[in-house]
Design a protein around this motif. Structure first.
Motif, short mmCIF file in Angstrom:
data_model
loop_
_atom_site.label_atom_id
_atom_site.label_comp_id
_atom_site.label_asym_id
_atom_site.label_seq_id
_atom_site.Cartn_x
_atom_site.Cartn_y
_atom_site.Cartn_z
N LEU A 188 27.77 25.45 -15.87
CA LEU A 188 28.87 25.63 -14.92
C LEU A 188 28.42 26.44 -13.71
O LEU A 188 28.83 26.17 -12.58
N VAL A 189 27.58 27.45 -13.94
CA VAL A 189 27.06 28.24 -12.80
C VAL A 189 26.26 27.32 -11.88
O VAL A 189 26.42 27.34 -10.66
N LYS A 190 25.42 26.49 -12.49
CA LYS A 190 24.61 25.54 -11.70
C LYS A 190 25.50 24.59 -10.92
O LYS A 190 25.28 24.31 -9.75
N GLU A 191 26.51 24.07 -11.62
CA GLU A 191 27.41 23.10 -10.98
C GLU A 191 28.16 23.75 -9.82
O GLU A 191 28.31 23.14 -8.75
N ALA A 192 28.65 24.97 -10.03
CA ALA A 192 29.38 25.68 -8.97
C ALA A 192 28.50 25.82 -7.73
O ALA A 192 28.93 25.56 -6.61
N ARG A 193 27.24 26.20 -7.94
CA ARG A 193 26.34 26.36 -6.79
C ARG A 193 26.06 25.02 -6.13
O ARG A 193 26.04 24.92 -4.90
N ALA A 194 25.86 23.99 -6.95
CA ALA A 194 25.58 22.66 -6.39
C ALA A 194 26.77 22.16 -5.56
O ALA A 194 26.59 21.45 -4.58
N LEU A 195 27.97 22.55 -5.95
CA LEU A 195 29.17 22.13 -5.21
C LEU A 195 29.42 22.98 -3.97
O LEU A 195 30.36 22.75 -3.22
N GLY A 196 28.61 24.02 -3.78
CA GLY A 196 28.71 24.82 -2.55
C GLY A 196 29.21 26.24 -2.71
O GLY A 196 29.37 26.95 -1.71
N ALA A 197 29.47 26.69 -3.94
CA ALA A 197 29.91 28.08 -4.13
C ALA A 197 28.75 29.01 -3.76
O ALA A 197 27.63 28.81 -4.21
N ARG A 198 29.03 30.00 -2.92
CA ARG A 198 27.99 30.94 -2.49
C ARG A 198 28.02 32.24 -3.28
O ARG A 198 27.08 33.04 -3.20
N ILE A 199 29.13 32.46 -3.98
CA ILE A 199 29.24 33.63 -4.87
C ILE A 199 29.77 33.09 -6.19
O ILE A 199 30.83 32.45 -6.21
N VAL A 200 29.03 33.30 -7.26
CA VAL A 200 29.52 32.81 -8.56
C VAL A 200 29.73 34.02 -9.48
O VAL A 200 28.80 34.78 -9.76
N LEU A 201 30.97 34.15 -9.91
CA LEU A 201 31.34 35.19 -10.85
C LEU A 201 31.55 34.55 -12.22
O LEU A 201 31.94 33.38 -12.31
N VAL A 202 31.30 35.32 -13.25
CA VAL A 202 31.75 34.91 -14.58
C VAL A 202 32.76 35.95 -15.05
O VAL A 202 32.52 37.16 -14.94
#
Ligand SMILES: [Zn+2]
Ligand SMILES: [Zn+2]
Length: 220
Positions: A84-98
């Motif tokens: 999910l972290v990878k997917e979020a970044r691939a979709l353009g998220a520049r800050i990923v929180l868990v």
């Protein structure tokens, strides 16, 4: 010193406002930068993240603060967090929180660890994070959150004490869901002091937020 807030929610998950209004209210509250980090799991990540990314891209030139598209991976089984972290970044998220192991929700054990393994930028409200995970977060450069949010903030003192003891970076976020959740930099200072953090460390905590913003704007 101006408020940088890297954890907020909009109507795209369980927040009350559209991104435009949240950003407008952050501008009026004196913010320097704001990340929009709606809750995502397998069901909505491909729906939410691209919309936030495209909305912020269009809004950007009309607002005087930095706006950063992000995501907060929430209540996903730990084994699925890295994808999910990878997917979020691939979709353009520049800050990923868990969404970390807060003391006020039944977040699955192992979530903090999975967040670090996955290379998330921030573990939100990490609760009673273990020493092993604290050391792992230090190693991987994952930042731990001090929060102004009711409930989650119960563990602020513990998180601050352990992070400072082991030299892990901290940042302060609001986890805003409603307009009244945004805070001034003066309140931010008070929350950090109330977590037991010495006044002479506050500047470095605000500095950590700036580093995260710069990293986000560079695209990691
Ligand atoms: Zn929420
Ligand atoms: Zn949140």
């Amino acid at each position: 010193m101006m408020m940088i807030d890297l954890h907020t929610h909009t109507l795209f998950s369980d927040g009350e406002l559209l991104p435009c209004e949240l950003i407008r209210r952050a501008v009026v509250a004196g913010y320097a930068a704001l990340a929009v980090t709606d809750h995502v799991d397998q069901s909505n990540i491909d729906f939410v993240v691209p919309r936030i990314v495209s909305a912020l891209k269009k809004i950007k030139e009309f607002v005087p603060i930095e706006v950063i598209p992000g995501a907060e991976i929430t209540h996903a089984p730990p084994r699925l967090i890295p994808d999910l972290v990878k997917e979020a970044r691939a979709l353009g998220a520049r800050i990923v929180l868990v969404h970390g192991e807060t003391v006020v929700e039944p977040v699955m054990e192992g979530t903090n660890r999975a967040a670090i393994e996955a290379g998330a930028d921030i573990i939100s409200h990490p609760g009673l994070i273990t020493t092993e995970d604290i050391l792992f977060a230090k190693d991987k450069g994952v930042v731990l959150e001090i929060t102004s949010r009711k409930g989650h903030s119960l563990a602020n003192g513990y998180v601050a004490k352990e992070a400072i003891k082991f030299g892990v970076s901290l940042t302060l976020n609001t986890d805003s869901h409603s307009p009244g959740d945004l805070i001034t930099d003066e309140t931010a200072r008070k929350i950090l002091l109330a977590a037991g953090i010495d006044e002479n460390r506050l500047e470095s905590i605000f500095e950590n937020a700036k580093v995260l913003v710069e990293k986000a704007l560079r695209g990691n």
